[in-house]
Design a protein around this motif. Structure first.
Motif, PDB file in Angstrom:
ATOM      1  N   THR A  27      30.606  36.809  48.422  1.00  0.00           N
ATOM      2  CA  THR A  27      31.529  36.607  47.353  1.00  0.00           C
ATOM      3  C   THR A  27      32.731  36.051  47.852  1.00  0.00           C
ATOM      4  OG1 THR A  27      30.328  38.098  46.372  1.00  0.00           O
ATOM      5  CG2 THR A  27      32.435  37.683  45.407  1.00  0.00           C
ATOM      6  N   ILE A  28      33.180  36.552  49.045  1.00  0.00           N
ATOM      7  CA  ILE A  28      34.357  35.951  49.603  1.00  0.00           C
ATOM      8  C   ILE A  28      34.486  34.673  50.071  1.00  0.00           C
ATOM      9  CG2 ILE A  28      35.905  36.443  51.627  1.00  0.00           C
ATOM     10  CD1 ILE A  28      35.897  39.214  51.301  1.00  0.00           C
ATOM     11  N   ALA A  71      43.573  40.330  41.305  1.00  0.00           N
ATOM     12  CA  ALA A  71      42.189  40.429  40.616  1.00  0.00           C
ATOM     13  C   ALA A  71      41.660  39.212  39.620  1.00  0.00           C
ATOM     14  CB  ALA A  71      42.041  41.647  39.936  1.00  0.00           C
ATOM     15  N   LEU A  72      42.698  38.891  38.832  1.00  0.00           N
ATOM     16  CA  LEU A  72      42.527  37.652  38.000  1.00  0.00           C
ATOM     17  C   LEU A  72      42.179  36.412  38.737  1.00  0.00           C
ATOM     18  CD1 LEU A  72      42.656  37.072  35.005  1.00  0.00           C
ATOM     19  CD2 LEU A  72      45.184  36.332  35.307  1.00  0.00           C
ATOM     20  N   ALA A  73      43.015  36.037  39.837  1.00  0.00           N
ATOM     21  CA  ALA A  73      43.199  35.002  40.478  1.00  0.00           C
ATOM     22  C   ALA A  73      41.762  34.719  41.359  1.00  0.00           C
ATOM     23  CB  ALA A  73      44.282  34.762  41.366  1.00  0.00           C
ATOM     24  N   ASN A  74      41.663  35.858  42.135  1.00  0.00           N
ATOM     25  CA  ASN A  74      40.305  35.852  42.999  1.00  0.00           C
ATOM     26  C   ASN A  74      39.053  35.879  42.322  1.00  0.00           C
ATOM     27  OD1 ASN A  74      41.719  35.759  45.280  1.00  0.00           O
ATOM     28  ND2 ASN A  74      42.175  38.051  45.258  1.00  0.00           N
ATOM     29  N   LEU A  98      33.466  42.612  40.658  1.00  0.00           N
ATOM     30  CA  LEU A  98      33.644  43.750  41.541  1.00  0.00           C
ATOM     31  C   LEU A  98      34.315  43.673  42.749  1.00  0.00           C
ATOM     32  CD1 LEU A  98      29.881  45.175  41.118  1.00  0.00           C
ATOM     33  CD2 LEU A  98      31.969  46.225  40.429  1.00  0.00           C
ATOM     34  N   VAL A  99      34.040  42.609  43.556  1.00  0.00           N
ATOM     35  CA  VAL A  99      34.983  42.271  44.738  1.00  0.00           C
ATOM     36  C   VAL A  99      36.430  41.928  44.422  1.00  0.00           C
ATOM     37  CG1 VAL A  99      35.069  40.719  46.801  1.00  0.00           C
ATOM     38  CG2 VAL A  99      32.964  41.590  45.897  1.00  0.00           C
ATOM     39  N   ALA A 100      36.528  41.153  43.449  1.00  0.00           N
ATOM     40  CA  ALA A 100      38.342  40.966  43.271  1.00  0.00           C
ATOM     41  C   ALA A 100      38.839  42.023  42.833  1.00  0.00           C
ATOM     42  CB  ALA A 100      38.255  39.745  42.032  1.00  0.00           C
ATOM     43  N   ALA A 101      38.247  43.046  42.149  1.00  0.00           N
ATOM     44  CA  ALA A 101      38.807  44.275  41.764  1.00  0.00           C
ATOM     45  C   ALA A 101      38.901  45.190  43.024  1.00  0.00           C
ATOM     46  CB  ALA A 101      37.973  44.950  40.528  1.00  0.00           C
ATOM     47  N   HIS A 195      36.163  34.434  32.896  1.00  0.00           N
ATOM     48  CA  HIS A 195      35.709  35.336  32.516  1.00  0.00           C
ATOM     49  C   HIS A 195      35.660  36.435  33.669  1.00  0.00           C
ATOM     50  CE1 HIS A 195      33.648  33.797  28.698  1.00  0.00           C
ATOM     51  NE2 HIS A 195      34.950  33.995  28.381  1.00  0.00           N
ATOM     52  N   ALA A 196      35.485  36.153  34.740  1.00  0.00           N
ATOM     53  CA  ALA A 196      35.040  36.869  35.865  1.00  0.00           C
ATOM     54  C   ALA A 196      36.444  37.524  36.324  1.00  0.00           C
ATOM     55  CB  ALA A 196      34.276  36.073  37.023  1.00  0.00           C
ATOM     56  N   GLY A 197      37.543  36.763  36.294  1.00  0.00           N
ATOM     57  CA  GLY A 197      38.816  37.017  36.663  1.00  0.00           C
ATOM     58  C   GLY A 197      39.432  38.295  35.574  1.00  0.00           C
ATOM     59  N   LEU A 198      39.098  37.845  34.316  1.00  0.00           N
ATOM     60  CA  LEU A 198      39.526  38.918  33.491  1.00  0.00           C
ATOM     61  C   LEU A 198      38.920  40.128  33.680  1.00  0.00           C
ATOM     62  CD1 LEU A 198      39.088  37.124  29.729  1.00  0.00           C
ATOM     63  CD2 LEU A 198      41.351  38.230  30.916  1.00  0.00           C
ATOM     64  N   ALA A 199      37.548  40.086  33.962  1.00  0.00           N
ATOM     65  CA  ALA A 199      36.815  41.439  34.051  1.00  0.00           C
ATOM     66  C   ALA A 199      37.581  42.095  35.382  1.00  0.00           C
ATOM     67  CB  ALA A 199      35.334  41.240  34.350  1.00  0.00           C
ATOM     68  N   ALA A 200      37.565  41.538  36.326  1.00  0.00           N
ATOM     69  CA  ALA A 200      38.383  41.964  37.508  1.00  0.00           C
ATOM     70  C   ALA A 200      39.693  42.482  37.098  1.00  0.00           C
ATOM     71  CB  ALA A 200      38.600  41.074  38.770  1.00  0.00           C
TER      72      ALA A 200
END
Lengths: 449, 449
Positions: A27-28, A71-74, A98-101, A195-200
């Motif tokens: 993911t990174i 978290a939003l950006a990553n 999960l990884v961004a958070a 959306h993934a950023g939002l979730a994080a």
């Protein structure tokens, strides 16, 4: 065991941490690759004007910002190429949120690598159980699980990293339940990675607020006006699905699908089969008269773009992906760059690829996992193969070499090669890292912004 | 006219701006009062650690933060006392999110008062049309309209203030559609006011992202997997409800209900009737044998706390509110302070108040708007009154004096009295303000934090 008790007390097995470490690495890589994509750049622009010079890193850039904004950006960057991993139980891309958070909280708190991996596993398990309870109805109604379930998963991971007890975890999960959203109607646009950023971001925010004393309802997930009810859950209760939390590990049983092509998952079985044929029989584009690809009935509702004009559309185009595979011999990030979209040889090949629904495929297989590929060569030979799933699926996992190669190709978008190799080496032994910030520092200041 | 076209081109009538100015004044008052409440304090704590020293003010404190975080903090504060205004069409508290979002963007951009008021009206109209299309099904399913519809409204207001054309407004509204959430299951907790902050924050973020180039689906609101479909809209299309956008003004036709008591709206008809009886007949608590309050069948599902132990529970307790009204002669912010909850005279009176469902009330009236109050005095007299709606409803609007008194009592929680009076005077002529920041500065540095 309640979700919150699980968050507070789970002891993930070492194999689970290993799976998480692979996911983290993968993911990174895609985050670094996505950091210069336009969706990610838009988020970075807002984040930069909002709060620079703060604690958390936006990977692949020189930006430092707040935990929620990082978290939003990553998270957005991690999903920007649609190259991040998937889970067929949650029907989500689990790792980008999960990884961004996890990275944001780990960077705030100086967590160990092991703590980060355990937090990942905790979040993954909760997300998968929500998926078992809520899908397919939840997904079919129009909710993007990566964002909806991902928000709860991200809150669980963040709560775990912050060392919450069950009482505080309840508040974090319940706050997250009131933040979760994400509409599939926005698929095919920059809002999908967002959306993934939002979730994080929402998961991190929920945990930080619970830590700051914001309290919520204990019934926000299962109550009559709660998350399951409002979000069109298939089941109205979590119980049968969480009964073995901590005893059985979804991350091991169900597993994580690593994407080896940065295109829609529905293209992967056909791309595997086509590339295998090409390497076995040694043809190239000039030898091909036409390619016919049989798929299940759901695939054409996902692969909408016969004549893609952007890289994002190309990812959802079977003719384009198949043509590029035959012309280039592989499908990677460069496949979806503007020059490949416009390449006359790829375009010419694309016109000779036809996708059709093949009713003879295994009707019992999960959607999007079957393909029948037939290559007709100009010399009259007809080559055929049937694909069942794809490389990267849990029963045919990506090798460590494939994972490393993918990481280096992704990280190289943002980092110099030596730095990318250092980051890879550090991520390969993340479970023993005393402070995740040493790894983040390797990825955080590549210079893209 | 599409929603986005309306955002870009609406010309709100002067009466609409007047209504918005009243709402602004009222809402800034409750924001100031809420700024020291625990939900607001939790948000401030996160906001402060995330980003201090930035452009936007958290009212009633010395905090300056980012636009999204200021919207989050001010929106939460605005709803923290449940004293902010309501709209019976959107079934939302419209102003806390709209004002919080508008102030954040106005402070970023140095908008005029008139621009801020027009943005408010635009957001209000869109929220009301969404409410007409989507309620009651949307609300009954468990969605908190203040947050869900409020997110779209806040995005519309922010888009308007940022001067977007229709093309950019579409993206902002569609991004907002993917952010909107808020579960009624979290009612009665600190997450309820947080929902208003979320709506404001998400609306501001959507607009800033659209400005930064994040693009979204044009069908995110009405498409088959869009906002209406996923969010349990009563109607699957907006059209009949938006046909007269710009021609008819909901803010004038439907109006805004100002709350004159900081308790659940379901208590207001009974409190009006009870206070009227008390002043007409001059009884006090020692004279009262018992009080019987008849309500509609929905009221007991909202007023859940017969024996409240916190101020927040007291706001949802008919016996407590009625007892305090009789003992104190009024219901205000101080009514819900710890000393009044614990006061033995109020507690003794509370035990003599009974609430029951009265089937003789007008079944055609909107929920929560009817009450039959009967006061039995110790001397044997029985006093009775029927309430139909309450003071503050659009057909019985709060007077300017009531509005000013409410503002001063609220603002006085955070500001010195002279400063509160200056802020009131400035807000009373906001339509002519050349730069809203002059008004925000009066409210932004009271010293509570």
């Amino acid at each position: 065991m309640t979700l919150a008790e699980f968050v507070a007390s789970a002891i993930p097995p070492v194999e689970g941490r290993h799976a998480a470490a692979r996911a983290l690495l993968d993911t990174i890589g895609v985050m670094l690759a996505g950091a210069s994509e336009s969706a990610a750049a838009s988020v970075q622009q807002v984040v930069a004007q909002e709060s620079s010079g703060l604690q958390c890193s936006v990977l692949g850039t020189r930006l430092r910002t707040s935990a929620t904004n990082a978290a939003l950006a990553n998270g957005t960057a991690g999903h920007a190429h649609d190259y991040d991993d998937m889970c067929f139980v949650s029907l989500a891309h689990p790792s980008a949120p999960l990884v961004a958070a996890g990275l944001a909280i780990a960077e705030l708190s100086g967590a160990t690598g092991r703590a980060l991996l355990e937090a990942y596993v905790v979040g993954f398990e909760i997300e998968a159980r929500l998926g078992r309870a809520m899908n397919p109805r939840h997904y079919q109604r129009g909710w993007h699980c990566t964002s909806t379930l991902g928000t709860i998963g991200a809150a669980a991971a963040a709560s775990r990293l912050l060392g919450f007890d069950a009482a505080v975890s309840v508040h974090a999960l319940s706050i997250a339940a009131s933040e979760a959203s994400g509409l599939k109607e926005n698929f095919g646009t920059m809002v999908k990675p967002f959306h993934a950023g939002l979730a994080a971001r929402n998961g991190v925010l929920a945990a930080l607020l619970a830590q700051a004393g914001l309290t919520a309802s204990g019934s926000a997930i299962e109550g009559p006006q709660g998350f399951l009810a409002a979000m069109d859950s298939e089941s109205s209760a979590l119980l049968p699905f969480i009964a073995d939390l901590g005893g059985r590990w979804e991350i091991l049983d169900s597993g994580i699908t690593v994407k080896l092509y940065p295109s829609c998952a529905a293209t992967h079985p056909a791309l595997d089969a086509l590339l295998d044929l090409k390497y076995r029989d040694g043809f190239d584009a000039a030898d091909v008269d036409r390619i016919d690809i049989g798929v299940d009935a759901i695939t054409p509702t996902v692969l909408l773009h016969e004549h893609p004009s952007t890289g994002l559309e190309g990812k959802f185009s079977m003719p384009f992906c198949a043509a590029a595979a035959v012309v280039d011999g592989h499908v990677g990030l460069a496949t979806f760059a503007a020059d490949r979209l416009a390449d006359p040889i790829v375009a010419g090949m694309r016109e000779r690829v036809a996708m059709h629904v093949d009713p003879t495929l295994d009707a019992g297989a999960p959607p999007l996992t079957q393909a029948r590929v037939q290559v007709t060569l100009k010399d009259g030979r007809v080559l055929g193969a049937v694909a069942n799933g794809a490389r990267g699926y849990p029963d045919r996992p990506a090798t460590s070499e494939q994972l490393a190669a993918k990481f280096l190709s992704c990280a190289g978008v943002a980092l110099p090669e030596t730095r990318a190799r250092e980051a890879l080496a550090a991520l390969q032994c993340i479970d023993g890292a005393a402070d995740v910030r040493t790894v983040i520092d390797l990825c955080g200041s590549g210079g893209a912004t």
